[in-house]
Design an enzyme around this catalytic site. Structure first.
Site, PDB file in Angstrom:
ATOM      1  N   SER A 113       0.808  -1.223   0.000  1.00  0.00           N
ATOM      2  CA  SER A 113       0.000   0.000   0.000  1.00  0.00           C
ATOM      3  C   SER A 113       0.841   1.273   0.000  1.00  0.00           C
ATOM      4  O   SER A 113       1.614   1.507  -0.920  1.00  0.00           O
ATOM      5  CB  SER A 113      -0.953  -0.052   1.192  1.00  0.00           C
ATOM      6  OG  SER A 113      -1.826   1.033   1.167  1.00  0.00           O
ATOM      7  N   HIS A 114       0.734   2.052   1.053  1.00  0.00           N
ATOM      8  CA  HIS A 114       1.379   3.368   1.125  1.00  0.00           C
ATOM      9  C   HIS A 114       2.770   3.292   1.738  1.00  0.00           C
ATOM     10  O   HIS A 114       3.398   4.320   1.928  1.00  0.00           O
ATOM     11  CB  HIS A 114       0.499   4.270   1.981  1.00  0.00           C
ATOM     12  CG  HIS A 114       0.148   3.611   3.275  1.00  0.00           C
ATOM     13  ND1 HIS A 114      -0.785   2.601   3.336  1.00  0.00           N
ATOM     14  CD2 HIS A 114       0.634   3.745   4.521  1.00  0.00           C
ATOM     15  CE1 HIS A 114      -0.861   2.153   4.577  1.00  0.00           C
ATOM     16  NE2 HIS A 114      -0.001   2.833   5.322  1.00  0.00           N
ATOM     17  N   ASP A 277      -2.410   6.525  -3.397  1.00  0.00           N
ATOM     18  CA  ASP A 277      -1.251   5.896  -2.748  1.00  0.00           C
ATOM     19  C   ASP A 277      -0.608   4.805  -3.607  1.00  0.00           C
ATOM     20  O   ASP A 277      -0.969   4.625  -4.767  1.00  0.00           O
ATOM     21  CB  ASP A 277      -1.653   5.327  -1.380  1.00  0.00           C
ATOM     22  CG  ASP A 277      -2.518   4.094  -1.521  1.00  0.00           C
ATOM     23  OD1 ASP A 277      -3.283   4.025  -2.499  1.00  0.00           O
ATOM     24  OD2 ASP A 277      -2.421   3.192  -0.662  1.00  0.00           O
ATOM     25  N   ASP A 279      -0.870   1.588  -3.994  1.00  0.00           N
ATOM     26  CA  ASP A 279      -1.680   0.601  -4.717  1.00  0.00           C
ATOM     27  C   ASP A 279      -3.021   1.154  -5.175  1.00  0.00           C
ATOM     28  O   ASP A 279      -3.880   0.393  -5.639  1.00  0.00           O
ATOM     29  CB  ASP A 279      -1.884  -0.637  -3.849  1.00  0.00           C
ATOM     30  CG  ASP A 279      -2.628  -0.329  -2.556  1.00  0.00           C
ATOM     31  OD1 ASP A 279      -2.503   0.806  -2.056  1.00  0.00           O
ATOM     32  OD2 ASP A 279      -3.337  -1.218  -2.058  1.00  0.00           O
ATOM     33  N   ASP A 281      -5.629   2.599  -3.623  1.00  0.00           N
ATOM     34  CA  ASP A 281      -6.906   2.538  -2.906  1.00  0.00           C
ATOM     35  C   ASP A 281      -7.157   3.744  -1.997  1.00  0.00           C
ATOM     36  O   ASP A 281      -8.261   3.941  -1.520  1.00  0.00           O
ATOM     37  CB  ASP A 281      -7.070   1.208  -2.141  1.00  0.00           C
ATOM     38  CG  ASP A 281      -5.972   0.962  -1.132  1.00  0.00           C
ATOM     39  OD1 ASP A 281      -5.043   1.785  -1.032  1.00  0.00           O
ATOM     40  OD2 ASP A 281      -6.039  -0.076  -0.434  1.00  0.00           O
ATOM     41  N   ARG A 282      -6.123   4.548  -1.746  1.00  0.00           N
ATOM     42  CA  ARG A 282      -6.333   5.732  -0.909  1.00  0.00           C
ATOM     43  C   ARG A 282      -6.510   6.987  -1.747  1.00  0.00           C
ATOM     44  O   ARG A 282      -6.095   7.018  -2.912  1.00  0.00           O
ATOM     45  CB  ARG A 282      -5.136   5.956   0.014  1.00  0.00           C
ATOM     46  CG  ARG A 282      -4.985   4.885   1.050  1.00  0.00           C
ATOM     47  CD  ARG A 282      -3.907   5.235   2.046  1.00  0.00           C
ATOM     48  NE  ARG A 282      -3.911   4.236   3.096  1.00  0.00           N
ATOM     49  CZ  ARG A 282      -3.370   4.377   4.298  1.00  0.00           C
ATOM     50  NH1 ARG A 282      -2.739   5.498   4.598  1.00  0.00           N
ATOM     51  NH2 ARG A 282      -3.437   3.420   5.189  1.00  0.00           N
ATOM     52  N   LYS A 376     -11.323  -0.168  -0.885  1.00  0.00           N
ATOM     53  CA  LYS A 376     -11.447   1.273  -1.020  1.00  0.00           C
ATOM     54  C   LYS A 376     -10.847   1.655  -2.366  1.00  0.00           C
ATOM     55  O   LYS A 376     -10.095   0.884  -2.959  1.00  0.00           O
ATOM     56  CB  LYS A 376     -10.788   1.991   0.135  1.00  0.00           C
ATOM     57  CG  LYS A 376      -9.337   1.649   0.365  1.00  0.00           C
ATOM     58  CD  LYS A 376      -8.885   2.257   1.691  1.00  0.00           C
ATOM     59  CE  LYS A 376      -7.448   1.905   1.978  1.00  0.00           C
ATOM     60  NZ  LYS A 376      -7.296   1.126   3.199  1.00  0.00           N
TER      61      LYS A 376
HETATM   62  C1  G1P Z   1      -3.966   1.640   8.291  1.00  0.00           C
HETATM   63  C2  G1P Z   1      -5.194   2.514   8.457  1.00  0.00           C
HETATM   64  C3  G1P Z   1      -6.450   1.710   8.176  1.00  0.00           C
HETATM   65  C4  G1P Z   1      -6.355   1.092   6.789  1.00  0.00           C
HETATM   66  C5  G1P Z   1      -5.076   0.295   6.656  1.00  0.00           C
HETATM   67  C6  G1P Z   1      -4.875  -0.225   5.236  1.00  0.00           C
HETATM   68  O1  G1P Z   1      -4.025   0.571   9.204  1.00  0.00           O
HETATM   69  O2  G1P Z   1      -5.240   3.074   9.748  1.00  0.00           O
HETATM   70  O3  G1P Z   1      -7.565   2.544   8.288  1.00  0.00           O
HETATM   71  O4  G1P Z   1      -7.459   0.250   6.548  1.00  0.00           O
HETATM   72  O5  G1P Z   1      -3.953   1.112   6.983  1.00  0.00           O
HETATM   73  O6  G1P Z   1      -4.793   0.802   4.304  1.00  0.00           O
HETATM   74  P1  G1P Z   1      -3.207   0.576  10.605  1.00  0.00           P
HETATM   75  O7  G1P Z   1      -1.765   0.827  10.269  1.00  0.00           O
HETATM   76  O8  G1P Z   1      -3.771   1.718  11.392  1.00  0.00           O
HETATM   77  O9  G1P Z   1      -3.491  -0.766  11.221  1.00  0.00           O
HETATM   78 ZN    ZN Z   2      -3.276   1.387  -0.248  1.00  0.00          ZN
END
Ligand code: G1P
Ligand code: ZN
Length: 543
Positions: A113-114, A277, A279, A281-282, A376
């Protein structure tokens, strides 16, 4: 086709977190590490022979190597076909779209992801089920259990698949179809949004900037915004995906998407800015000199859904993660539809969407989406905003301010303390849990604690219970403080503090969120002994 059964021994740390298994690239590169986890997925899901699997990732470092290994393991485990994104690419929402559209058994998404990428950056893998959504906890727990007793995995010996040209090939008995990663997704977007109206908006001098952060959405954004909606090519920033995201941190927030933020807060700023982000989804939504918090974005999208073709029929309900602000609840109330409060992580929304209980979902962590897929969806949120702007012809800021004037403003911020020693972070959480009894009813100036607990959730569809989902401190005036440990990090512990208060008075809507939340911030620091226990005097990231 020769199938090899390779003897292996378990790793003890393959427990999926909030969103799949995430580790540093060197961890994934240990002998058998990826293979063990993939075999644990296959053993757990027990797909009938001949099933179809979707496979793709965000293009980060190690994506291609991992795809070749997984393809050979899928062939050895009896899959009949794999749909793989060209170049090994599929954004997370596009993977969800493809799983659903072609009714496949499920999919494997390679992404952290990010989180930053590169040879020493992060890598990740997760399994999505036939509904297109992240596997629910009972499956991720079973995968973890399988990974702890694995003794062998299956793989075939075969040449690598040519991932860069569309078309079909074979690995033994299994077909591999290399598909365009963008087209199915772009088509789905055209069914939801008024593309002609957005095209008219963009051709009429309304200026946009989209920052792909050198991550997966570059090609998607070009196809959708430039080719299909007529945005100018120079409205795309960092649209070339790179395996290390250009050394950046592909997280669309005010800290990491600073190039975009500078453009939107600078002279001659565009009217609208957005970023996505690693991938895809954000999303982050900006107006000229204006930031829309993700919690407000969900609420505004919900309140304006009747302007958007795919949602004109009305919303069944809204769901938000527990730490997300209650702005969406106010809209749900006005629309007379239910609003569900779930634990953090998109996997909790799947059942609600499958059961037709909710149409829109959102998280404060820059995640917004709907039942069009089961992830998302960053570009979906951007298109939703553009559609609203095309209809309302007001600035982003005006739309947000009118929203606050009507519903009141849920002032909101999240403070992250990253990379803490695990024992210090756990100590803070334990202290808070141990303080519940004395905190109940406690008075802090004009604020009185109404309730404090560790959030637990009973899924209204399948009755499954998830406990320990974050410490909540709720005040009688509706203010909230939430403490949670992150479940997505790969290094040390990240403690998140979520702060929220409600401001009905329009004359105070101009206040800076940090100022408006100052009392809550100081209460949070005091009761958690965070500074004393971690030695930190300020958060790493404020969103
Ligand atoms: C974080 C975000 C959460 C999101 C997840 C995946 O998780 O807080 O809302 O669903 O990334 O993108 P966390 O690191 O808080 O467990
Ligand atoms: Zn992501």
């Amino acid at each position: 086709m020769q199938v090899f059964t390779v003897a292996t021994t378990p790793f003890t740390d393959q427990k999926p977190g909030t969103s799949g298994l995430r580790k540093r690239v060197p961890a994934f590169r240990q002998a058998h590490y990826l293979e063990n986890f993939v075999q644990s997925i296959f053993d757990t899901i027990a797909a009938p022979p001949g099933s179809t699997l979707v496979l793709g990732g965000d293009g980060r470092y190690y994506n291609r190597e991992a795809i070749q290994i997984i393809l050979k393991m899928a062939a050895a485990n009896g899959f009949g076909r794999v749909l793989a994104g060209k170049g090994g690419i599929l954004s997370t929402p596009a993977a969800s779209c493809v799983i659903r559209k072609y009714r496949t058994y499920g999919g494997i998404i390679l992404s952290a992801s990010h989180n930053p990428g590169g040879p020493d950056g992060d890598f990740g893998i997760k399994y999505n089920t036939a509904n297109g959504g992240p596997a629910p906890e009972k499956i991720t727990e079973a995968i973890f259990a399988a990974s702890k007793k694995i003794a062998q995995y299956r793989i075939v010996e075969a040449d690598d698949v040519a991932l860069d040209s569309l078309g079909d090939s074979q690995i033994g008995d299994m077909a591999v179809s290399v598909i365009d990663p963008v087209s199915d997704y772009a088509e789905l977007m055209e069914t939801l949004f008024d593309f002609p109206a957005i095209r008219t908006l963009l051709s009429g001098g309304f200026r946009v900037k989209f920052d792909a952060m050198h991550a997966v959405t570059g090609p998607y954004a070009r196809e959708i915004f430039v080719n299909r909606l007529g945005a100018s090519a120079d409205s795309m920033m960092n649209a070339e995906p790179l395996p290390d995201f250009g050394g950046g941190h592909p997280d669309p927030n005010l800290t990491y998407a600073h190039e975009l933020v500078e453009a939107l807060y600078g002279d001659n700023a565009p009217d609208f800015g957005a970023a996505s982000d690693g991938d895809g989804d954000r999303n982050m939504i900006l107006g000229k000199h204006f930031f829309v918090t993700p919690s407000d974005s969900l609420a505004i999208i919900a309140a304006n859904a009747h302007h958007v073709p795919g949602y004109k029929r009305g919303l069944a309900g809204i769901a938000r993660s527990m730490p997300t602000s209650e702005a969406a609840d106010r809209v749900a109330k006005a629309l007379n539809i239910p609003c569900y409060e779930t634990p953090t992580g998109w996997k909790f929304f799947g059942n609600l969407m499958d059961a037709g209980k909710v149409t829109l979902c959102g998280e404060e962590s820059f995640g917004t989406g709907s039942d069009h897929v089961r992830e998302k969806d960053g570009l979906w949120a951007v298109l939703f905003w553009l559609n609203i702007l095309a209809v309302r012809r007001q600035s982003v800021e005006n739309i947000a301010r009118e929203h606050w004037a009507r519903f009141g403003r849920n002032v909101y911020s999240r403070h992250d303390y990253e990379n803490l020693p695990a024992n210090a972070a756990n100590g803070v959480m334990k202290l808070l849990r141990d303080s519940f009894v004395e905190l109940r009813g406690a008075q802090f100036g004009h604020l009185q604690v109404k309730l404090c607990d560790d959030f637990s959730y009973t899924d209204p569809v399948d009755g499954s219970v998830s406990t320990g989902q974050g410490v909540r401190i709720l005040f009688t005036d509706g203010s909230r403080i939430v403490f949670r440990l992150s479940g997505t990090g790969t290094e040390g512990a990240t403690l998140r503090i979520y702060l929220e208060s409600f401001e009905p008075d329009v004359s105070k809507h101009n206040l800076d969120a940090q100022e408006a939340l100052a009392t809550l911030i100081s209460i949070a620091l005091r009761i958690s002994e965070l500074r004393e226990r971690t030695g930190r005097d300020k958060p790493t990231v404020i969103t």
